[in-house]
Design a protein around this motif. Structure first.
Motif, PDB file in Angstrom:
ATOM      1  N   ALA A  72      50.243  37.080  42.143  1.00  0.00           N
ATOM      2  CA  ALA A  72      49.083  36.198  41.987  1.00  0.00           C
ATOM      3  C   ALA A  72      48.738  36.143  40.512  1.00  0.00           C
ATOM      4  CB  ALA A  72      47.894  36.722  42.788  1.00  0.00           C
ATOM      5  N   LEU A  73      48.397  34.952  40.049  1.00  0.00           N
ATOM      6  CA  LEU A  73      47.945  34.788  38.669  1.00  0.00           C
ATOM      7  C   LEU A  73      46.430  34.630  38.692  1.00  0.00           C
ATOM      8  CD1 LEU A  73      48.590  34.180  35.620  1.00  0.00           C
ATOM      9  CD2 LEU A  73      48.419  31.761  36.268  1.00  0.00           C
ATOM     10  N   VAL A  74      45.722  35.512  37.984  1.00  0.00           N
ATOM     11  CA  VAL A  74      44.270  35.351  37.865  1.00  0.00           C
ATOM     12  C   VAL A  74      43.999  34.710  36.513  1.00  0.00           C
ATOM     13  CG1 VAL A  74      42.031  36.441  38.206  1.00  0.00           C
ATOM     14  CG2 VAL A  74      44.085  37.557  39.087  1.00  0.00           C
ATOM     15  N   VAL A  75      43.408  33.532  36.553  1.00  0.00           N
ATOM     16  CA  VAL A  75      43.157  32.779  35.325  1.00  0.00           C
ATOM     17  C   VAL A  75      41.796  33.182  34.767  1.00  0.00           C
ATOM     18  CG1 VAL A  75      42.845  30.453  34.371  1.00  0.00           C
ATOM     19  CG2 VAL A  75      44.505  30.844  36.222  1.00  0.00           C
ATOM     20  N   ALA A  76      41.763  33.527  33.480  1.00  0.00           N
ATOM     21  CA  ALA A  76      40.484  33.862  32.832  1.00  0.00           C
ATOM     22  C   ALA A  76      40.139  32.763  31.825  1.00  0.00           C
ATOM     23  CB  ALA A  76      40.591  35.209  32.132  1.00  0.00           C
ATOM     24  N   ARG A  77      38.903  32.292  31.914  1.00  0.00           N
ATOM     25  CA  ARG A  77      38.486  31.255  30.964  1.00  0.00           C
ATOM     26  C   ARG A  77      37.336  31.720  30.065  1.00  0.00           C
ATOM     27  NH1 ARG A  77      37.769  26.029  34.406  1.00  0.00           N
ATOM     28  NH2 ARG A  77      37.230  27.526  36.031  1.00  0.00           N
ATOM     29  N   SER A  78      37.028  33.017  30.111  1.00  0.00           N
ATOM     30  CA  SER A  78      36.003  33.539  29.198  1.00  0.00           C
ATOM     31  C   SER A  78      36.328  34.993  28.893  1.00  0.00           C
ATOM     32  CB  SER A  78      34.617  33.452  29.843  1.00  0.00           C
ATOM     33  OG  SER A  78      34.467  34.498  30.793  1.00  0.00           O
ATOM     34  N   VAL A 105      36.983  41.810  32.976  1.00  0.00           N
ATOM     35  CA  VAL A 105      37.150  42.329  34.347  1.00  0.00           C
ATOM     36  C   VAL A 105      38.625  42.644  34.594  1.00  0.00           C
ATOM     37  CG1 VAL A 105      36.980  41.745  36.801  1.00  0.00           C
ATOM     38  CG2 VAL A 105      35.107  41.126  35.248  1.00  0.00           C
ATOM     39  N   LEU A 106      39.488  41.754  34.144  1.00  0.00           N
ATOM     40  CA  LEU A 106      40.932  41.964  34.363  1.00  0.00           C
ATOM     41  C   LEU A 106      41.444  43.159  33.567  1.00  0.00           C
ATOM     42  CD1 LEU A 106      42.096  38.236  34.363  1.00  0.00           C
ATOM     43  CD2 LEU A 106      41.759  39.753  36.330  1.00  0.00           C
ATOM     44  N   GLU A 107      40.955  43.297  32.352  1.00  0.00           N
ATOM     45  CA  GLU A 107      41.388  44.446  31.536  1.00  0.00           C
ATOM     46  C   GLU A 107      40.918  45.759  32.150  1.00  0.00           C
ATOM     47  OE1 GLU A 107      41.638  42.047  27.287  1.00  0.00           O
ATOM     48  OE2 GLU A 107      39.805  43.129  27.816  1.00  0.00           O
ATOM     49  N   GLU A 108      39.727  45.739  32.718  1.00  0.00           N
ATOM     50  CA  GLU A 108      39.216  46.956  33.368  1.00  0.00           C
ATOM     51  C   GLU A 108      40.063  47.294  34.603  1.00  0.00           C
ATOM     52  OE1 GLU A 108      34.710  45.991  31.783  1.00  0.00           O
ATOM     53  OE2 GLU A 108      35.181  45.722  33.890  1.00  0.00           O
ATOM     54  N   LEU A 109      40.457  46.264  35.328  1.00  0.00           N
ATOM     55  CA  LEU A 109      41.328  46.514  36.491  1.00  0.00           C
ATOM     56  C   LEU A 109      42.680  47.058  36.018  1.00  0.00           C
ATOM     57  CD1 LEU A 109      41.368  46.213  39.640  1.00  0.00           C
ATOM     58  CD2 LEU A 109      42.576  44.051  39.280  1.00  0.00           C
ATOM     59  N   ARG A 110      43.187  46.500  34.916  1.00  0.00           N
ATOM     60  CA  ARG A 110      44.448  47.013  34.353  1.00  0.00           C
ATOM     61  C   ARG A 110      44.305  48.485  33.973  1.00  0.00           C
ATOM     62  NH1 ARG A 110      45.272  45.515  28.586  1.00  0.00           N
ATOM     63  NH2 ARG A 110      43.350  46.740  28.612  1.00  0.00           N
ATOM     64  N   ASP A 111      43.169  48.841  33.361  1.00  0.00           N
ATOM     65  CA  ASP A 111      42.973  50.231  32.955  1.00  0.00           C
ATOM     66  C   ASP A 111      42.926  51.158  34.171  1.00  0.00           C
ATOM     67  OD1 ASP A 111      42.955  49.304  30.406  1.00  0.00           O
ATOM     68  OD2 ASP A 111      40.766  49.388  30.160  1.00  0.00           O
ATOM     69  N   GLU A 112      42.379  50.643  35.262  1.00  0.00           N
ATOM     70  CA  GLU A 112      42.298  51.465  36.481  1.00  0.00           C
ATOM     71  C   GLU A 112      43.649  51.569  37.189  1.00  0.00           C
ATOM     72  OE1 GLU A 112      39.057  51.079  39.745  1.00  0.00           O
ATOM     73  OE2 GLU A 112      40.914  50.281  40.634  1.00  0.00           O
ATOM     74  N   ARG A 113      44.372  50.446  37.303  1.00  0.00           N
ATOM     75  CA  ARG A 113      45.582  50.411  38.138  1.00  0.00           C
ATOM     76  C   ARG A 113      46.888  50.601  37.364  1.00  0.00           C
ATOM     77  NH1 ARG A 113      44.204  47.490  42.944  1.00  0.00           N
ATOM     78  NH2 ARG A 113      42.055  48.114  43.348  1.00  0.00           N
ATOM     79  N   GLY A 114      46.818  50.370  36.054  1.00  0.00           N
ATOM     80  CA  GLY A 114      48.036  50.512  35.253  1.00  0.00           C
ATOM     81  C   GLY A 114      48.665  49.166  34.926  1.00  0.00           C
ATOM     82  N   THR A 115      49.512  49.188  33.888  1.00  0.00           N
ATOM     83  CA  THR A 115      50.060  47.935  33.359  1.00  0.00           C
ATOM     84  C   THR A 115      51.160  47.338  34.232  1.00  0.00           C
ATOM     85  OG1 THR A 115      51.452  49.306  31.965  1.00  0.00           O
ATOM     86  CG2 THR A 115      49.499  48.379  30.924  1.00  0.00           C
ATOM     87  N   THR A 152      35.215  43.357  42.077  1.00  0.00           N
ATOM     88  CA  THR A 152      33.746  43.520  42.031  1.00  0.00           C
ATOM     89  C   THR A 152      33.338  44.947  41.672  1.00  0.00           C
ATOM     90  OG1 THR A 152      33.641  43.917  44.418  1.00  0.00           O
ATOM     91  CG2 THR A 152      33.293  41.644  43.683  1.00  0.00           C
ATOM     92  N   ALA A 153      34.271  45.898  41.816  1.00  0.00           N
ATOM     93  CA  ALA A 153      33.947  47.284  41.446  1.00  0.00           C
ATOM     94  C   ALA A 153      34.068  47.518  39.940  1.00  0.00           C
ATOM     95  CB  ALA A 153      34.872  48.240  42.196  1.00  0.00           C
ATOM     96  N   MET A 154      34.540  46.533  39.200  1.00  0.00           N
ATOM     97  CA  MET A 154      34.733  46.725  37.759  1.00  0.00           C
ATOM     98  C   MET A 154      33.385  46.665  37.016  1.00  0.00           C
ATOM     99  SD  MET A 154      37.876  47.346  37.341  1.00  0.00           S
ATOM    100  CE  MET A 154      37.831  48.173  38.907  1.00  0.00           C
ATOM    101  N   PRO A 155      33.257  47.415  35.913  1.00  0.00           N
ATOM    102  CA  PRO A 155      31.968  47.454  35.199  1.00  0.00           C
ATOM    103  C   PRO A 155      31.474  46.075  34.750  1.00  0.00           C
ATOM    104  CG  PRO A 155      33.464  49.147  34.370  1.00  0.00           C
ATOM    105  CD  PRO A 155      34.245  48.349  35.354  1.00  0.00           C
ATOM    106  N   SER A 156      32.392  45.157  34.396  1.00  0.00           N
ATOM    107  CA  SER A 156      31.948  43.850  33.894  1.00  0.00           C
ATOM    108  C   SER A 156      31.669  42.829  34.996  1.00  0.00           C
ATOM    109  CB  SER A 156      32.997  43.270  32.934  1.00  0.00           C
ATOM    110  OG  SER A 156      33.081  44.078  31.782  1.00  0.00           O
ATOM    111  N   ALA A 157      31.799  43.254  36.260  1.00  0.00           N
ATOM    112  CA  ALA A 157      31.633  42.282  37.352  1.00  0.00           C
ATOM    113  C   ALA A 157      30.203  41.725  37.404  1.00  0.00           C
ATOM    114  CB  ALA A 157      32.010  42.916  38.689  1.00  0.00           C
ATOM    115  N   ALA A 158      29.218  42.562  37.124  1.00  0.00           N
ATOM    116  CA  ALA A 158      27.829  42.081  37.176  1.00  0.00           C
ATOM    117  C   ALA A 158      27.605  41.018  36.102  1.00  0.00           C
ATOM    118  CB  ALA A 158      26.863  43.245  36.993  1.00  0.00           C
TER     119      ALA A 158
END
Ligand SMILES: Cc1cc2nc3c(=O)[nH]c(=O)nc-3n(C[C@H](O)[C@H](O)[C@H](O)COP(=O)(O)OP(=O)(O)OC[C@H]3O[C@@H](n4cnc5c(N)ncnc54)[C@H](O)[C@@H]3O)c2cc1C
Length: 394
Positions: A100-106, A112-122, A262-268
């Protein structure tokens, strides 16, 4: 495009009136359990009120959304991935490991994606540059400025929702010891016996996989779990010129729905940001995403509206909002999006949690996925059911 037709039902007689396992419901949850039962050498009768699968399992995106799950659901989704690939090989399903490709526009979406990467690995979350995202979307070289980058989630799988359940049913029908009773409505169930509109079917184990319609068969249990119908607005569009990827495409509103994000720190901060620039999308409960079918056409959705009995009418404004947003992500004008089909999807939902697993009587279990992730979990749930690893819910 029509849904592949299932075998012609035996209209007056009931096949397979005794089996080790009786499965009620030929959606993906029931069929995955039947496939797992066959793998374990059991005889199976599947009882389905319609003449082919027409429920949630053929109306969805065909996205096995593994990486965005969390905790127990992530474990089930990972297990399900293996089951899907195995079933695909047996039944000849289209099931590319396209991710799946998650598109980020901001910057917030990217965070949020970088935080998920830090949690799950590259390996699990592969960050993508603006140009890489634009290339996957098939966007022209100019006009990419609204993209910030994105992430590829390689563990996610794709299937074709129009063919998966019908082909699995056809494969099952060809296995020794398996019977499918199409056009047969189940009206009651007790230990050892399923009562149908064509007479009784007996089974040592009985599994009700009837989705939201559990409230028709067992209203008390459905009410105890707070089962509601979630209706979703969907459309299929003609093949966009440049978009050739089989990866599911998710956007910011997707990041507001799945637990993994949604569990990522930047989700709020992301929710606040989206409510600032796209309150109308939040108003329709949007998860703007799309998937490409093998013929190049694209499934676009979706909105979420909850009720016990669903409203039958589809608001054009909802559909227009979703299509406009999908067009933006694809980098085309709304006028370039040509809709070829629209439909309403309905799935079971509950504020109490994503699964209803309830033992109704000795040897009789109800299993409904009460969240929009039944395609993702189906084969994992089936494996866990037979291992006795699935906890019952109250
Ligand atoms: C628009 C949309 C998009 C979605 N996108 C995704 C996605 O990309 N990824 C994902 O993981 N999930 C997705 N989902 C959720 C997923 O489709 C569902 O969770 C899943 O299909 C549920 O499968 P099921 O077998 O429980 O239900 P169903 O497919 O609805 O099957 C239930 C079956 O039971 C039968 N039945 C009911 N009552 C009786 C009875 N009394 N007697 C006999 N038969 C009966 C019905 O006819 C039906 O065939 C989406 C859902 C929708 C609607």
């Amino acid at each position: 495009m029509s849904i592949a037709t299932a075998p012609t039902p035996a209209r007056s007689s009931l096949p397979g009136t005794r089996a080790d396992l009786v499965v009620v419901g030929a959606g993906i949850v029931g069929l995955a359990h039947a496939v797992e039962a066959v793998r374990r050498g059991l005889s199976v009768t599947i009882v389905e009120r319609d003449l082919r699968p027409v429920g949630a399992s053929v109306r969805n995106f065909g996205h096995c959304c593994v990486t965005a799950q969390r905790g127990e659901l992530l474990d089930l989704a990972r297990r399900s991935r293996t089951g899907w690939l195995d079933a695909a090989a047996k039944a000849g399903l289209w099931a590319p490991e396209a991710g799946a490709l998650v598109v980020a526009r901001s910057a917030t979406e990217l965070a949020v994606l970088e935080e998920l990467r830090d949690e799950r690995g590259t390996d699990a979350v592969r960050m993508r540059t603006r140009d890489e995202v634009a290339d996957t979307l098939g966007r022209a070289a100019d006009g990419r400025d609204d993209l910030a980058g994105g992430a590829m989630l390689p563990a996610d799988l794709r299937v074709n929702p129009r063919e998966a359940a019908p082909k699995l049913a056809a494969w099952l029908a060809a296995q020794p010891g398996v019977h499918l009773a199409w056009g047969t409505n189940v009206v009651g169930v007790e230990s050892g016996t399923v009562h149908t509109s064509r007479g009784p079917v007996h089974g040592d184990q009985i599994l009700l996989c009837v989705g939201h319609d559990l409230d028709r068969l067992r209203p008390a249990e459905a009410e105890a779990h707070g089962i509601q119908r979630c209706r979703l607005s969907m459309a299929r569009i003609a093949a966009p010129a440049g978009f050739r990827s089989d990866a599911a495409v998710l956007t910011a509103t997707s990041m507001l729905r799945y637990d993994g994000f949604t569990a990522m720190p930047s989700a709020a901060a992301l929710r606040e940001e989206v409510s600032g620039h796209s309150a109308e999308l939040l108003g329709i409960g949007a998860n703007v995403m799309f998937t490409r079918l093998p013929d190049g056409t694209v499934l676009v959705g979706d909105s979420h509206a909850y009720d016990t009995t669903e409203i039958p009418f589809q608001e054009e404004a909802t559909s227009r909002l979703l299509l406009r947003e999908a067009a933006r992500v694809l980098g085309v004008g709304p006028g370039e999006v040509r809709v070829t089909e629209r439909w309403q999807g309905v799935y079971a939902s509950s504020p109490r949690g994503p699964l209803l697993v309830r033992d109704l009587a000795p040897g009789v279990r109800a299993l409904t996925v009460t969240s929009g992730i039944g395609m993702t979990l189906s084969f994992g749930l089936a494996a866990a059911t037979f291992d006795g690893a699935l906890r019952t819910t109250v």
